[in-house]
Design an enzyme around this catalytic site. Structure first.
Site, PDB file in Angstrom:
ATOM      1  CG  ASP A   1     -18.760   3.350  33.700  1.00 26.61           C
ATOM      2  OD1 ASP A   1     -19.679   4.138  34.037  1.00 26.61           O
ATOM      3  OD2 ASP A   1     -18.993   2.305  33.067  1.00 26.61           O
TER       4      ASP A   1
HETATM    5  C1  BGC Z   1     -22.447   2.902  32.760  1.00 28.45           C
HETATM    6  C2  BGC Z   1     -22.061   3.994  31.814  1.00 28.45           C
HETATM    7  C3  BGC Z   1     -22.893   5.217  32.090  1.00 28.45           C
HETATM    8  C4  BGC Z   1     -22.720   5.635  33.529  1.00 28.45           C
HETATM    9  C5  BGC Z   1     -23.526   6.848  33.926  1.00 28.45           C
HETATM   10  C6  BGC Z   1     -22.469   3.343  34.203  1.00 28.45           C
HETATM   11  O1  BGC Z   1     -23.080   2.373  34.997  1.00 28.45           O
HETATM   12  O2  BGC Z   1     -21.551   1.819  32.621  1.00 28.45           O
HETATM   13  O3  BGC Z   1     -22.210   3.580  30.487  1.00 28.45           O
HETATM   14  O4  BGC Z   1     -22.557   6.261  31.219  1.00 28.45           O
HETATM   15  O5  BGC Z   1     -23.138   4.561  34.361  1.00 28.45           O
HETATM   16  O6  BGC Z   1     -24.869   6.536  33.999  1.00 28.45           O
END
Ligand code: BGC
Length: 750
Positions: free
Chosen positions: A221
């Site tokens: 993530d």
């Molecule tokens: C989120 C993810 C997301 C990623 C990219 C993170 O803060 O938890 O779900 O895909 O950011 O934006």
């Protein structure tokens, strides 16, 4: 054949080039691909300075809504459409779907997740991924794993026992990974039992790859990696976002000084390079905005859950010469998605007020009823001397007067906001919305409430006053027209709750252990997540899991169940006994009375969304996979199907079961070896153990008559049963010597 990469190139390849691209290694012919959010639309960044705003794309219903369709075929079509939009925008991997369990109704990202039930989440997400990947665009199954809250989300440790972990929090992941093979899996921010998901070798390698056979890429993530070297060693292939020159250098140094096995970094780099290669097969595409908007409308219409419809207030007759009061700012300014990384810039936006006005032949008048975050800001900017409270009061009075003067009142209300990054602080409607509903209902007995919310709201206390209640979730860009479709009966509602609506927050199984403190959250309710917990404690709820009404009624015939090698096949005839064509979501909940392990009273094991024309009967067949009957045996460290009579209760929701059929299932061989640490009770319960023990006692010198007494006195036997055999040697007069016990263990397990 790609040339060998240097360690530096491997390190660069395993971190992003920027927020949304992988790093190219030109010397080796490895290109760069675009990855982007996800999940209910394509959020391709429009402005490099603004990470959140995307180029226009179809905003499909977020998962809270699409899950309420209970229809995997519809989710597949949504996945296909998303794939087409990705191809049009040259996106190789779409960052979704999010399948974490809705452990608490306060979860800030519940709107992005499917359900409190792992089977429902897993089945729907599998088809979403299949649809997307059929377009040669990769999915990113997230957030792996146990990412069910936003409070302290980058640090908190989700402390959860192994059986719960396997049966609840990993189960949907297992299903999607083994059946749809998502190109990528995104690890979660949080720790699991004290270990960061990004550094968890057990999770990312032992379970995901060794047990489940996953061959794709594990991506972090965004910002989840605390220690690059530990993450690479654990099996995390791609760290995002990038670039990460300091982390790359750490890897190079760690390989040089032997702290990191060079083969592991090379392996991870190979996986990223294979992903880039796979994405290269994607052909550019285009899509028809109007068609995708129509699909978004169809899914949204199917997601609406009709919770109450006393006296058949709904559907409205579009041709009636009646006056309709449309009340509530959300009718004009829809809430259609949540905040954070999944926020889509829609290609267009329908509002219910316009659609209702266009549909109804009678008069339609509007009153905003309350201020929203946005209108409150405008109000204060206008500086006309009125306070927000005064403005709310005036709006309320205007709305109530309009309702009193109209034949019917449609009140649009809901939660003010939900966003990634913050959990919700309660289940109550904003006070102004609740007061509006109560006063409008008092002024007009034909009041319909339409809710917009990303996770459940408490309805108890005010829903008794209104004859009709529609759960409209966050429905995406076509939600406004979809609501009108349901109100006027162009769509016969078939949405069902994928999460329980409790009477109050403190009834919820997670209540005492959410969101934890000091870096830990204890999953104290264990297996009893959502309806499992309500059912185990026979607790009343406002609207149960699986619930939803229709404008027609369905009658169930007698179900039958047949055990097969593959599981259980359940059949049931379902008749549409009303005047309108409709769609029933047939649900099968399974229990095993007398099970040797703790289980929820009922668990969803199969479901089917079935269209049934008025007056017709559909013969519905539902298949329960044998794997889905298994529990995780912590003693054996593996899945076990317990033998016995499985009760398959079939019905319209978890608390409206219309008939039960029983299937006798043959169990797995799951004998737990006997040891010196096994109790006398365990020895006696095991046929082989009881036999060898009986023989030994018959032949042993029972000096004090202890054993004879024990076996003839039931109270004494109960008393002794809890003692491990190995400890019995210490008791005076015991015929068990350490040598005899060792012999018994060998004989019992031979
Ligand atoms: C989120 C993810 C997301 C990623 C990219 C993170 O803060 O938890 O779900 O895909 O950011 O934006």
């Amino acid at each position: 054949m790609t040339p060998e990469l240097t360690v530096a190139e491997q390190a660069a390849l395993t971190s992003g080039n920027d927020a949304w691209h992988t790093t190219p290694v030109e010397t080796a012919g490895v290109g760069s691909i675009t990855v982007t959010d996800g999940p209910h639309g394509v959020r391709l960044q429009a402005d490099p300075r603004d990470m959140l705003r995307g180029q226009p794309a179809t905003c499909f219903p977020p998962a809270v809504a699409s899950a309420s369709t209970w229809d995997p075929a519809l989710l597949r079509r949504m996945g296909e459409a998303l794939g087409d939009e990705c191809r049009a925008m040259d996106v190789a991997v779409l960052l979704g779907p999010g399948i974490n369990l809705k452990r608490s109704p306060l979860g800030g990202r519940n709107f992005e997740y499917f359900s409190e039930d792992p089977l429902l989440a897993g089945v729907l997400a599998t088809e979403w991924v299949n649809g997307l990947q059929s377009r040669n665009v990769g999915a990113s199954l997230k957030h792996f794993a146990v990412n069910s809250q936003e409070t302290d989300r980058l640090r908190v440790s989700a402390d959860v026992d192994m059986r719960t972990l396997r049966e609840m929090y990993l189960r949907a992941f297992h299903r999607v990974i083994t059946r749809a093979r998502p190109w990528t899996v995104m690890c979660a921010y949080n720790k699991i039992n004290g270990v960061y998901a990004s550094q968890d070798h057990w999770l990312l390698t032992q379970v995901l790859r060794d047990e489940w056979g996953y061959e794709g890429v594990v991506v972090s993530d965004w910002g989840a990696v605390a220690d690059r070297v530990a993450a690479v060693a654990a099996g995390l292939d791609l760290t995002m976002p990038g670039p990460d020159p300091a982390g790359d250098k750490e890897l190079i140094d760690a390989v040089a000084d032997g702290r990191l096995d060079a083969a592991l970094l090379a392996r991870n780099a190979r996986r990223v390079s294979a992903l880039v290669g796979k994405a290269a097969d994607r052909t550019p595409g285009g899509y028809d905005e109007a068609e995708h908007h129509a699909l978004a409308r169809e899914i949204a219409g199917r997601a609406v859950v009709l919770l109450k419809n006393d006296g058949a207030v709904l559907p409205l007759d579009p041709d009636a010469a009646q006056s309709i009061a449309v009340i509530g700012e959300f009718a004009r300014t829809p809430r259609y998605q949540g905040g954070g990384s999944s926020q889509i810039t829609p290609t267009r936006l329908d509002d219910a007020l316009t659609e209702i006005t266009a549909t109804a032949q009678g008069t339609v008048l509007f009153a905003p009823g309350y201020l929203t975050d946005a209108t409150a800001a405008q109000e204060s900017a206008a500086q006309d001397g009125e306070t927000e409270a005064e403005a709310d009061r005036d709006l309320l009075a205007e709305a109530v007067a309009l309702a009193a003067a109209s034949d019917i009142a449609l009140v649009f209300a809901g939660s003010a906001h939900e966003t990634e990054g913050a959990d919700r602080d309660g289940l109550d409607l904003p006070a102004a919305h609740r007061e509006l509903i109560e006063q409008v209902a008092a002024a007009n007995p034909r009041t319909v409430v339409i809710l917009s919310n990303g996770a459940v709201l408490a309805t108890a206390g005010w829903d008794a006053a209104v004859p009709a209640l529609i759960e409209g979730w966050l429905l995406g860009q076509a939600g406004g027209s979809a609501i009108a479709d349901v109100l006027f009966g162009r769509v016969n509602p078939s949405g069902r709750l994928a999460e329980t609506i409790p009477l109050k927050l403190r009834d919820h199984p997670s209540y005492l252990d959410f969101p934890g403190e000091h870096g830990h959250v204890r999953y104290g309710e264990g297996l009893y997540v959502g309806y499992r917990g309500f059912d185990a404690r026979e607790q009343p709820v406002a609207y149960p899991f699986g619930f939803g009404l229709s404008y027609t009624t369905f009658e169930y015939g007698q179900p039958s169940a047949t055990a097969t090698d593959a599981g259980i096949e359940v059949r049931v005839p379902v008749t549409n006994a009303g005047q309108r064509d409709g769609r029933e979501v047939v649900q099968v909940y399974v229990s095993l009375p007398g099970s040797a392990v703790r289980r929820a009273p009922r668990e969803l094991k199969a479901f089917a969304s079935v269209p049934v024309a008025a007056g017709e009967t559909a013969d519905v067949t539902l298949v329960i996979d044998r794997d889905d009957l298994a529990y995780w045996d912590t003693r054996l460290g593996r899945w076990v199907v317990e033998g016995g009579e499985y009760h398959c209760a079939v019905g319209a929701c978890s608390r409206d079961l219309r008939g039960t059929a029983v299937a006798e299932v043959k169990g797995d061989d799951a004998r737990v070896p006997l040891t010196t640490d096994s109790t006398l009770g365990e020895w006696l319960a095991d046929p082989r153990g009881a036999q060898v023990l009986g023989q030994a006692f018959a032949g042993a010198a029972d000096t004090d008559g202890m054993m004879a007494a024990a076996f003839s006195d039931p109270t004494m036997l109960l008393f002794l049963s809890a003692i491990p055999l190995g400890r019995m040697a210490a008791f005076p007069g015991s015929p068990l010597t350490p040598q005899l016990i060792a012999d018994l263990v060998a004989a019992a397990n031979s």
